[in-house]
Design a protein around this motif. Sequence first.
Motif, PDB file in Angstrom:
ATOM      1  N   LYS A 190      -4.660   3.608   8.231  1.00 48.28           N
ATOM      2  CA  LYS A 190      -5.297   3.630   6.909  1.00 48.28           C
ATOM      3  C   LYS A 190      -4.907   2.403   6.096  1.00 48.28           C
ATOM      4  O   LYS A 190      -5.754   1.746   5.494  1.00 48.28           O
ATOM      5  N   VAL A 191      -3.631   2.094   6.049  1.00 46.82           N
ATOM      6  CA  VAL A 191      -3.151   0.975   5.241  1.00 46.82           C
ATOM      7  C   VAL A 191      -3.570  -0.354   5.866  1.00 46.82           C
ATOM      8  O   VAL A 191      -3.961  -1.276   5.140  1.00 46.82           O
ATOM      9  N   ASN A 192      -3.543  -0.463   7.186  1.00 42.99           N
ATOM     10  CA  ASN A 192      -4.009  -1.699   7.825  1.00 42.99           C
ATOM     11  C   ASN A 192      -5.498  -1.916   7.591  1.00 42.99           C
ATOM     12  O   ASN A 192      -5.947  -3.053   7.451  1.00 42.99           O
ATOM     13  N   SER A 193      -6.259  -0.842   7.515  1.00 44.98           N
ATOM     14  CA  SER A 193      -7.679  -0.942   7.187  1.00 44.98           C
ATOM     15  C   SER A 193      -7.843  -1.449   5.744  1.00 44.98           C
ATOM     16  O   SER A 193      -8.710  -2.290   5.460  1.00 44.98           O
ATOM     17  N   TYR A 194      -7.016  -0.944   4.842  1.00 49.55           N
ATOM     18  CA  TYR A 194      -7.033  -1.408   3.452  1.00 49.55           C
ATOM     19  C   TYR A 194      -6.641  -2.895   3.371  1.00 49.55           C
ATOM     20  O   TYR A 194      -7.270  -3.670   2.657  1.00 49.55           O
ATOM     21  N   ILE A 195      -5.641  -3.297   4.145  1.00 48.83           N
ATOM     22  CA  ILE A 195      -5.217  -4.703   4.180  1.00 48.83           C
ATOM     23  C   ILE A 195      -6.360  -5.587   4.697  1.00 48.83           C
ATOM     24  O   ILE A 195      -6.605  -6.667   4.163  1.00 48.83           O
ATOM     25  N   SER A 196      -7.073  -5.120   5.699  1.00 51.24           N
ATOM     26  CA  SER A 196      -8.221  -5.873   6.227  1.00 51.24           C
ATOM     27  C   SER A 196      -9.294  -6.045   5.165  1.00 51.24           C
ATOM     28  O   SER A 196      -9.904  -7.114   5.051  1.00 51.24           O
ATOM     29  N   LYS A 197      -9.520  -5.005   4.379  1.00 52.33           N
ATOM     30  CA  LYS A 197     -10.499  -5.086   3.284  1.00 52.33           C
ATOM     31  C   LYS A 197     -10.061  -6.140   2.263  1.00 52.33           C
ATOM     32  O   LYS A 197     -10.871  -6.954   1.804  1.00 52.33           O
TER      33      LYS A 197
END
Length: 152
Positions: free
Chosen positions: A59-66
């Motif tokens: 979840k957090v890595n997806s947010y970082i990618s965004k």
Amino acid sequence: MARLLAYALLTTQNNQMNVITPETLEKLVELQSHYQGCVNLLELKECLQQKPFGLAEDKVNSYISKIEQDIQLRSHLVQLVKDYLQNSNMDSTGVEALHGAYFGSQPPQPLQIKEMHEILIELSSSSTGYLGRIKGDDWKGEKFYFLRDLSD
């Protein structure tokens, strides 16, 4: 060690909590320190409150990618303004001209003209200061000019 980790994950799930590794936290801190204000704490909180509970790396890595995609887009727009003004030998330009130039510049994503205008406004705010802005009678009459690079 594996048993301890299993108990820790079980505890987070039972208490409806999400946790992240120190490495993921480090990524967030580095992004925030390099690009002031890029980490929206309300969005991060929302991300960490989502089910399933436990280790929230994905979840957090997806947010970082965004965040990284947003930075890439903004960096591209700042560079577009800089290049457009240098090539046209102008001091400032409007959003319509920039929108036309955007599609010939290998953009990272498609943008509607209103979306571009909103991002240009953000980039010209006093808290970011990458672009300057000359207000017009309406959004189409506003002009933008380059102040400083947003390196990615």
